[in-house]
Design a protein around this motif. Structure first.
Motif, mmCIF file in Angstrom:
data_model
loop_
_atom_site.group_PDB
_atom_site.id
_atom_site.type_symbol
_atom_site.label_atom_id
_atom_site.label_comp_id
_atom_site.label_asym_id
_atom_site.label_seq_id
_atom_site.Cartn_x
_atom_site.Cartn_y
_atom_site.Cartn_z
ATOM 1 N N VAL A 1 51.311 1.598 7.095
ATOM 2 C CA VAL A 1 51.761 2.307 8.210
ATOM 3 C C VAL A 1 50.581 2.787 8.814
ATOM 4 C CG1 VAL A 1 53.270 4.237 9.322
ATOM 5 C CG2 VAL A 1 54.037 3.030 7.265
ATOM 6 N N PRO A 2 50.158 2.567 9.983
ATOM 7 C CA PRO A 2 49.103 3.088 10.751
ATOM 8 C C PRO A 2 49.046 4.453 11.006
ATOM 9 C CG PRO A 2 50.243 1.706 12.500
ATOM 10 C CD PRO A 2 50.986 1.476 10.889
ATOM 11 N N GLY A 3 47.861 5.151 11.020
ATOM 12 C CA GLY A 3 48.055 6.600 11.422
ATOM 13 C C GLY A 3 47.523 6.531 12.883
ATOM 14 N N ASN A 4 47.782 7.849 13.552
ATOM 15 C CA ASN A 4 47.380 7.675 14.954
ATOM 16 C C ASN A 4 45.944 8.300 15.256
ATOM 17 O OD1 ASN A 4 47.501 11.016 14.682
ATOM 18 N ND2 ASN A 4 49.705 10.864 14.677
ATOM 19 N N LYS A 5 45.206 8.715 14.266
ATOM 20 C CA LYS A 5 43.816 9.056 14.408
ATOM 21 C C LYS A 5 43.557 10.496 15.093
ATOM 22 C CE LYS A 5 42.858 5.143 12.462
ATOM 23 N NZ LYS A 5 42.437 4.867 11.128
ATOM 24 N N MET A 6 44.765 11.037 15.290
ATOM 25 C CA MET A 6 44.783 12.468 16.102
ATOM 26 C C MET A 6 44.577 13.246 15.067
ATOM 27 S SD MET A 6 44.219 11.291 18.735
ATOM 28 C CE MET A 6 43.876 13.272 19.771
ATOM 29 N N THR A 7 43.519 13.960 14.612
ATOM 30 C CA THR A 7 43.447 15.059 13.722
ATOM 31 C C THR A 7 43.646 16.408 14.426
ATOM 32 O OG1 THR A 7 40.893 15.312 14.003
ATOM 33 C CG2 THR A 7 41.785 13.779 12.195
ATOM 34 N N VAL A 8 43.422 17.589 13.427
ATOM 35 C CA VAL A 8 43.745 18.693 14.153
ATOM 36 C C VAL A 8 42.861 19.051 15.142
ATOM 37 C CG1 VAL A 8 43.756 21.259 13.718
ATOM 38 C CG2 VAL A 8 45.164 19.720 12.331
ATOM 39 N N SER A 9 41.385 18.675 14.600
ATOM 40 C CA SER A 9 40.261 18.918 15.529
ATOM 41 C C SER A 9 40.360 18.245 16.730
ATOM 42 C CB SER A 9 38.934 18.350 14.615
ATOM 43 O OG SER A 9 37.930 18.486 15.295
ATOM 44 N N GLY B 1 42.975 22.303 24.025
ATOM 45 C CA GLY B 1 42.488 23.733 23.973
ATOM 46 C C GLY B 1 42.047 24.000 25.505
ATOM 47 N N PRO B 2 41.578 23.200 26.155
ATOM 48 C CA PRO B 2 41.250 23.633 27.742
ATOM 49 C C PRO B 2 42.213 23.666 28.400
ATOM 50 C CG PRO B 2 39.571 21.949 27.077
ATOM 51 C CD PRO B 2 40.692 21.757 25.926
ATOM 52 N N ASN B 3 43.422 23.316 28.169
ATOM 53 C CA ASN B 3 44.714 23.137 28.752
ATOM 54 C C ASN B 3 45.474 24.641 28.767
ATOM 55 O OD1 ASN B 3 44.423 20.906 30.193
ATOM 56 N ND2 ASN B 3 45.426 19.598 28.543
ATOM 57 N N ILE B 4 45.175 25.069 27.612
ATOM 58 C CA ILE B 4 45.964 26.040 26.925
ATOM 59 C C ILE B 4 45.231 27.451 27.263
ATOM 60 C CG2 ILE B 4 47.074 27.347 24.859
ATOM 61 C CD1 ILE B 4 47.703 24.582 23.953
ATOM 62 N N ALA C 1 33.386 24.557 35.203
ATOM 63 C CA ALA C 1 32.304 24.674 34.384
ATOM 64 C C ALA C 1 32.797 25.379 33.009
ATOM 65 C CB ALA C 1 31.177 25.414 35.234
ATOM 66 N N MET C 2 32.141 25.002 32.019
ATOM 67 C CA MET C 2 32.215 26.000 30.650
ATOM 68 C C MET C 2 31.025 25.827 29.691
ATOM 69 S SD MET C 2 35.693 25.568 28.132
ATOM 70 C CE MET C 2 36.640 25.650 29.192
ATOM 71 N N ASN C 3 30.768 26.645 29.329
ATOM 72 C CA ASN C 3 29.500 26.900 28.402
ATOM 73 C C ASN C 3 30.026 26.354 27.171
ATOM 74 O OD1 ASN C 3 30.079 29.090 26.697
ATOM 75 N ND2 ASN C 3 29.631 30.457 28.554
ATOM 76 N N PHE C 4 28.936 25.905 26.350
ATOM 77 C CA PHE C 4 29.139 25.254 25.254
ATOM 78 C C PHE C 4 29.773 26.203 24.417
ATOM 79 C CE2 PHE C 4 27.927 24.455 20.509
ATOM 80 C CZ PHE C 4 28.335 23.012 20.600
ATOM 81 N N GLU C 5 29.476 27.542 24.149
ATOM 82 C CA GLU C 5 29.935 28.497 23.274
ATOM 83 C C GLU C 5 31.579 28.599 23.385
ATOM 84 O OE1 GLU C 5 27.106 29.031 25.017
ATOM 85 O OE2 GLU C 5 25.588 28.889 23.620
ATOM 86 N N ASP C 6 31.906 28.935 24.764
ATOM 87 C CA ASP C 6 33.163 28.855 25.119
ATOM 88 C C ASP C 6 34.017 27.652 24.653
ATOM 89 O OD1 ASP C 6 32.880 31.388 26.171
ATOM 90 O OD2 ASP C 6 33.853 31.054 28.061
ATOM 91 N N SER C 7 33.452 26.687 24.816
ATOM 92 C CA SER C 7 34.152 25.212 24.497
ATOM 93 C C SER C 7 34.377 25.308 23.005
ATOM 94 C CB SER C 7 33.360 24.158 25.071
ATOM 95 O OG SER C 7 33.969 22.906 24.615
ATOM 96 N N ALA C 8 33.413 25.490 22.257
ATOM 97 C CA ALA C 8 33.525 25.389 20.953
ATOM 98 C C ALA C 8 34.467 26.686 20.321
ATOM 99 C CB ALA C 8 32.187 25.797 20.269
ATOM 100 N N LEU D 1 38.198 25.959 18.232
ATOM 101 C CA LEU D 1 38.189 26.611 16.937
ATOM 102 C C LEU D 1 39.468 27.348 16.875
ATOM 103 C CD1 LEU D 1 35.426 28.151 14.596
ATOM 104 C CD2 LEU D 1 37.715 29.269 14.974
ATOM 105 N N VAL D 2 39.671 28.258 17.917
ATOM 106 C CA VAL D 2 40.911 29.028 17.980
ATOM 107 C C VAL D 2 41.957 28.105 17.998
ATOM 108 C CG1 VAL D 2 42.161 30.642 19.620
ATOM 109 C CG2 VAL D 2 39.867 30.838 19.149
ATOM 110 N N LEU D 3 42.145 27.030 18.633
ATOM 111 C CA LEU D 3 43.429 26.254 18.819
ATOM 112 C C LEU D 3 43.641 25.520 17.750
ATOM 113 C CD1 LEU D 3 45.716 25.678 20.273
ATOM 114 C CD2 LEU D 3 44.606 23.882 21.311
ATOM 115 N N GLN D 4 42.437 25.312 16.767
ATOM 116 C CA GLN D 4 42.658 24.465 15.404
ATOM 117 C C GLN D 4 43.485 25.594 14.571
ATOM 118 O OE1 GLN D 4 38.073 22.689 15.180
ATOM 119 N NE2 GLN D 4 39.440 22.389 13.269
ATOM 120 N N ARG D 5 42.955 26.892 14.517
ATOM 121 C CA ARG D 5 43.608 27.885 13.680
ATOM 122 C C ARG D 5 45.149 28.184 14.080
ATOM 123 N NH1 ARG D 5 40.061 26.615 11.499
ATOM 124 N NH2 ARG D 5 38.197 27.717 10.698
#
Length: 269
Positions: free
Chosen positions: A185-193, A200-203, A216-223, A227-231
């Motif tokens: 059975v194939p996986g969908n390849k969509m991990t939590v990350s 993340g950017p939609n929520i 525009a979003m700086n790298f720190e905010d994007s990362a 991470l927050v949505l992963q948790r």
């Protein structure tokens, strides 16, 4: 000395909002299998789940038809079909999504809805607070996230909980597996990350769409957003549950400050 309260509408505005914020129901009470044929209301929560129909139906459709779809949320969709579905939901039509709808179209519709909400699922005034938890670790990070989730309006909280439950289920099917007859059975390849990167950017949105520097979003905010949505996805089952200790603490305080709320809760119980 407590006044008699039989309905939430009898409470003052301030007290009503306080009671509304006390999401004290146990999650198992919301299981639809327990409520079949019953009219009993929830024990302590004055409201039922407040999840937009479009979110519930999109999640349900993908859970039913798309968990093994490779690249779900990343593969392109038909803009024409997505726009038609969007217009039907906007008109208030009772839209049923079945096996004839493309999973990729439904996935795109869900992303668009979350992206274009006038007030994002996590309100903008809490954007900085949620992002600050990215610098924390372990139990302290989860405790901070839980307290922030308790600040969400009930409709935002319910919808976010439904979405996180859905994303957790999608991630659970990321890897391939063996079926009951030994078939692959194939996986969908969509991990939590991967899911956190897409949703993340939609929520978590700092600016309204169309505002200056909204894209525009700086790298720190994007990362930090990822991470927050992963948790949130990884720990959603415990983050939305009010511990017995916290419930007792809240009730003890209310005995001193808002006895009419206690009276209402006891009558409901």
């Amino acid at each position: 000395g407590a006044m008699s309260v039989d309905s939430i509408t009898d409470l003052s505005d301030n007290t009503s909002k306080l009671l509304e914020a006390l999401q004290l129901s146990h999650p198992h009470e919301l299981d639809p299998r327990r409520s079949l044929g019953k009219t009993k209301t929830l024990s302590l929560n004055p409201i039922t789940w407040q999840v937009p129909r479009i979110v519930e139906r999109c999640c349900k459709h993908i859970e039913t038809h798309g968990l093994q779809t490779v690249g779900i949320f990343r593969v392109g969709s038909s803009k024409k079909r997505v726009q038609q579905l969007r217009e039907e939901f906007d008109q208030g039509l009772d839209v049923f999504l079945d096996e004839h709808q493309s999973v990729h179209d439904v996935a795109a519709l869900l992303k668009e809805f979350l992206r274009d909400m006038p007030d994002p699922l996590i309100p903008r005034e809490l954007y900085a607070a949620f992002l600050s938890t990215a610098a924390m670790e372990g139990p302290a990070q989860l405790a901070a996230l839980q307290l922030l989730l308790f600040l969400l309006p009930p409709c935002h909280s319910d919808t976010l909980h439904r979405l996180l439950r859905f994303l957790s289920e999608v991630a659970r099917h990321a890897e391939g597996s063996r079926g009951p007859n030994g078939q692959q059975v194939p996986g969908n390849k969509m991990t939590v990350s991967n899911l956190a990167t897409i949703f993340g950017p939609n929520i978590l949105q700092k600016e309204q769409p169309g505002e200056k520097d909204a894209g525009a979003m700086n790298f720190e905010d994007s990362a930090a957003i990822i991470l927050v949505l992963q948790r949130l996805i990884e720990h959603y089952q415990t983050l939305f549950v009010v511990s017995p200790e916290m419930q007792r603490d809240v009730l003890r305080r209310l005995f001193q400050t808002d006895p009419d709320v206690i009276d209402y809760l006891l009558r409901r119980k």
